[in-house]
Design a protein around this motif. Sequence first.
Motif, PDB file in Angstrom:
ATOM      1  N   PRO A   9       0.816  -1.221   0.000  1.00 21.84           N
ATOM      2  CA  PRO A   9       0.000   0.000   0.000  1.00 21.84           C
ATOM      3  C   PRO A   9       0.846   1.265   0.000  1.00 21.84           C
ATOM      4  O   PRO A   9       0.399   2.306  -0.468  1.00 21.84           O
ATOM      5  CB  PRO A   9      -0.800  -0.101   1.305  1.00 21.84           C
ATOM      6  CG  PRO A   9      -0.676  -1.504   1.741  1.00 21.84           C
ATOM      7  CD  PRO A   9       0.618  -2.022   1.194  1.00 21.84           C
ATOM      8  N   SER A  10       2.077   1.160   0.524  1.00 22.03           N
ATOM      9  CA  SER A  10       2.905   2.353   0.593  1.00 22.03           C
ATOM     10  C   SER A  10       4.379   1.985   0.487  1.00 22.03           C
ATOM     11  O   SER A  10       4.780   0.844   0.753  1.00 22.03           O
ATOM     12  CB  SER A  10       2.634   3.125   1.892  1.00 22.03           C
ATOM     13  OG  SER A  10       2.993   2.345   3.005  1.00 22.03           O
ATOM     14  N   LEU A  11       5.166   3.001   0.096  1.00 27.56           N
ATOM     15  CA  LEU A  11       6.614   2.830  -0.074  1.00 27.56           C
ATOM     16  C   LEU A  11       7.270   4.172   0.214  1.00 27.56           C
ATOM     17  O   LEU A  11       6.807   5.209  -0.263  1.00 27.56           O
ATOM     18  CB  LEU A  11       6.919   2.390  -1.511  1.00 27.56           C
ATOM     19  CG  LEU A  11       8.368   2.254  -1.928  1.00 27.56           C
ATOM     20  CD1 LEU A  11       9.013   1.085  -1.199  1.00 27.56           C
ATOM     21  CD2 LEU A  11       8.469   2.044  -3.438  1.00 27.56           C
ATOM     22  N   SER A  12       8.351   4.145   0.990  1.00 27.27           N
ATOM     23  CA  SER A  12       9.089   5.370   1.295  1.00 27.27           C
ATOM     24  C   SER A  12      10.525   5.213   0.814  1.00 27.27           C
ATOM     25  O   SER A  12      11.176   4.198   1.093  1.00 27.27           O
ATOM     26  CB  SER A  12       9.061   5.645   2.804  1.00 27.27           C
ATOM     27  OG  SER A  12       9.710   6.865   3.092  1.00 27.27           O
ATOM     28  N   VAL A  13      11.010   6.228   0.081  1.00 21.40           N
ATOM     29  CA  VAL A  13      12.333   6.161  -0.537  1.00 21.40           C
ATOM     30  C   VAL A  13      13.038   7.499  -0.345  1.00 21.40           C
ATOM     31  O   VAL A  13      12.381   8.555  -0.334  1.00 21.40           O
ATOM     32  CB  VAL A  13      12.189   5.847  -2.039  1.00 21.40           C
ATOM     33  CG1 VAL A  13      13.490   5.977  -2.768  1.00 21.40           C
ATOM     34  CG2 VAL A  13      11.603   4.468  -2.239  1.00 21.40           C
ATOM     35  N   GLN A  14      14.352   7.462  -0.228  1.00 27.34           N
ATOM     36  CA  GLN A  14      15.117   8.703  -0.148  1.00 27.34           C
ATOM     37  C   GLN A  14      15.305   9.303  -1.548  1.00 27.34           C
ATOM     38  O   GLN A  14      15.471   8.576  -2.545  1.00 27.34           O
ATOM     39  CB  GLN A  14      16.493   8.431   0.451  1.00 27.34           C
ATOM     40  CG  GLN A  14      16.493   8.133   1.942  1.00 27.34           C
ATOM     41  CD  GLN A  14      16.050   9.342   2.754  1.00 27.34           C
ATOM     42  OE1 GLN A  14      15.069   9.304   3.463  1.00 27.34           O
ATOM     43  NE2 GLN A  14      16.796  10.429   2.619  1.00 27.34           N
ATOM     44  N   GLU A  15      15.294  10.614  -1.583  1.00 25.32           N
ATOM     45  CA  GLU A  15      15.552  11.326  -2.831  1.00 25.32           C
ATOM     46  C   GLU A  15      16.869  10.852  -3.443  1.00 25.32           C
ATOM     47  O   GLU A  15      17.871  10.668  -2.746  1.00 25.32           O
ATOM     48  CB  GLU A  15      15.617  12.829  -2.564  1.00 25.32           C
ATOM     49  CG  GLU A  15      15.850  13.676  -3.801  1.00 25.32           C
ATOM     50  CD  GLU A  15      15.864  15.167  -3.501  1.00 25.32           C
ATOM     51  OE1 GLU A  15      15.773  15.529  -2.303  1.00 25.32           O
ATOM     52  OE2 GLU A  15      15.954  15.956  -4.456  1.00 25.32           O
ATOM     53  N   GLY A  16      16.857  10.627  -4.773  1.00 25.63           N
ATOM     54  CA  GLY A  16      18.061  10.199  -5.475  1.00 25.63           C
ATOM     55  C   GLY A  16      18.211   8.695  -5.581  1.00 25.63           C
ATOM     56  O   GLY A  16      18.977   8.209  -6.424  1.00 25.63           O
ATOM     57  N   ARG A  17      17.460   7.956  -4.737  1.00 23.10           N
ATOM     58  CA  ARG A  17      17.558   6.494  -4.783  1.00 23.10           C
ATOM     59  C   ARG A  17      16.537   5.939  -5.761  1.00 23.10           C
ATOM     60  O   ARG A  17      15.734   6.668  -6.341  1.00 23.10           O
ATOM     61  CB  ARG A  17      17.319   5.916  -3.388  1.00 23.10           C
ATOM     62  CG  ARG A  17      18.228   6.491  -2.301  1.00 23.10           C
ATOM     63  CD  ARG A  17      19.669   6.133  -2.529  1.00 23.10           C
ATOM     64  NE  ARG A  17      19.952   4.734  -2.271  1.00 23.10           N
ATOM     65  CZ  ARG A  17      20.367   4.257  -1.099  1.00 23.10           C
ATOM     66  NH1 ARG A  17      20.530   5.049  -0.058  1.00 23.10           N
ATOM     67  NH2 ARG A  17      20.629   2.973  -0.960  1.00 23.10           N
ATOM     68  N   ILE A  18      16.555   4.624  -5.943  1.00 26.03           N
ATOM     69  CA  ILE A  18      15.620   3.976  -6.844  1.00 26.03           C
ATOM     70  C   ILE A  18      14.324   3.639  -6.115  1.00 26.03           C
ATOM     71  O   ILE A  18      14.333   3.206  -4.962  1.00 26.03           O
ATOM     72  CB  ILE A  18      16.237   2.688  -7.453  1.00 26.03           C
ATOM     73  CG1 ILE A  18      15.296   2.055  -8.479  1.00 26.03           C
ATOM     74  CG2 ILE A  18      16.594   1.698  -6.364  1.00 26.03           C
ATOM     75  CD1 ILE A  18      15.943   0.921  -9.273  1.00 26.03           C
ATOM     76  N   SER A  19      13.199   3.887  -6.780  1.00 26.43           N
ATOM     77  CA  SER A  19      11.893   3.432  -6.301  1.00 26.43           C
ATOM     78  C   SER A  19      11.466   2.258  -7.171  1.00 26.43           C
ATOM     79  O   SER A  19      11.541   2.338  -8.399  1.00 26.43           O
ATOM     80  CB  SER A  19      10.834   4.535  -6.412  1.00 26.43           C
ATOM     81  OG  SER A  19      11.126   5.624  -5.581  1.00 26.43           O
ATOM     82  N   PRO A  79      16.630   8.678 -10.974  1.00 28.29           N
ATOM     83  CA  PRO A  79      16.582   8.758  -9.520  1.00 28.29           C
ATOM     84  C   PRO A  79      15.234   9.279  -9.045  1.00 28.29           C
ATOM     85  O   PRO A  79      14.567  10.035  -9.764  1.00 28.29           O
ATOM     86  CB  PRO A  79      17.682   9.788  -9.222  1.00 28.29           C
ATOM     87  CG  PRO A  79      17.662  10.686 -10.426  1.00 28.29           C
ATOM     88  CD  PRO A  79      17.295   9.821 -11.604  1.00 28.29           C
ATOM     89  N   SER A  80      14.819   8.905  -7.875  1.00 27.93           N
ATOM     90  CA  SER A  80      13.549   9.383  -7.341  1.00 27.93           C
ATOM     91  C   SER A  80      13.669  10.844  -6.919  1.00 27.93           C
ATOM     92  O   SER A  80      14.707  11.286  -6.410  1.00 27.93           O
ATOM     93  CB  SER A  80      13.135   8.535  -6.132  1.00 27.93           C
ATOM     94  OG  SER A  80      13.026   7.179  -6.497  1.00 27.93           O
TER      95      SER A  80
END
Lengths: 114, 111
Positions: A9-19, A79-80
């Motif tokens: 239902p949800s996903l959290s990723v750091q800026e610059g990383r892959i989603s 990148p994200s």
Amino acid sequence: DQQVKQNSPSLSVQEGRISILNCDYTNSMFDYFLWYKKYPAEGPTFLISISSIKDKNEDGRFTVFLNKSAKHLSLHIVPSQPGDSAVYFCAASANDGATNKLIFGTGTLLAVQP
Amino acid sequence: DVKVTQSSRYLVKRTGEKVFLECVQDMDHENMFWYRQDPGLGLRLIYFSYDVKMKEKGDIPEGYSVSREKKERFSLILESASTNQTSMYLCASSLSLQPQHFGDGTRLSIL
């Protein structure tokens, strides 16, 4: 019976990383797959698609992979960016001619942290 | 750019009322669709139309009807609104074998 499933239902990723967003389907007649992005208070917007004759389609930072044997597709964002934060829906279609009827998954909320 | 316009962003109606949701597209698309979006359920197809005066049931047509008298306009009708029809309603249009384009939705509350 949910023919298109998005189990996260949800996903959290750091800026610059892959989603990586995942989608599974059960109907082997599906031959066209799409990803839509939806911001709050707006309608979904088309992002990228893939036909079942391919296993990869790329458009800028977005790549969709299709594994027909596993009935699985995934959307990679690299990148994200914080502006990618939205709900992502995968959708599938069995080519029934002109009508383009789609079956949607339940969506994954992506949050890209600055 | 394709524009799909839904007549209202927010609508509040009472149980038992007949409710009309209107959708207009400006790109001469033959296919038009009505969905509802609910938390945890994604987008579910209510009805679609592939030509003027033609309509097909989607996955959840009960309690709804549609009208397509002109190619650019597709109306969703709640014959007798009920509280379980409180939802976000989304209209879309497309050419054959092309991605669907969506309007911004109508958030409908039935009291």
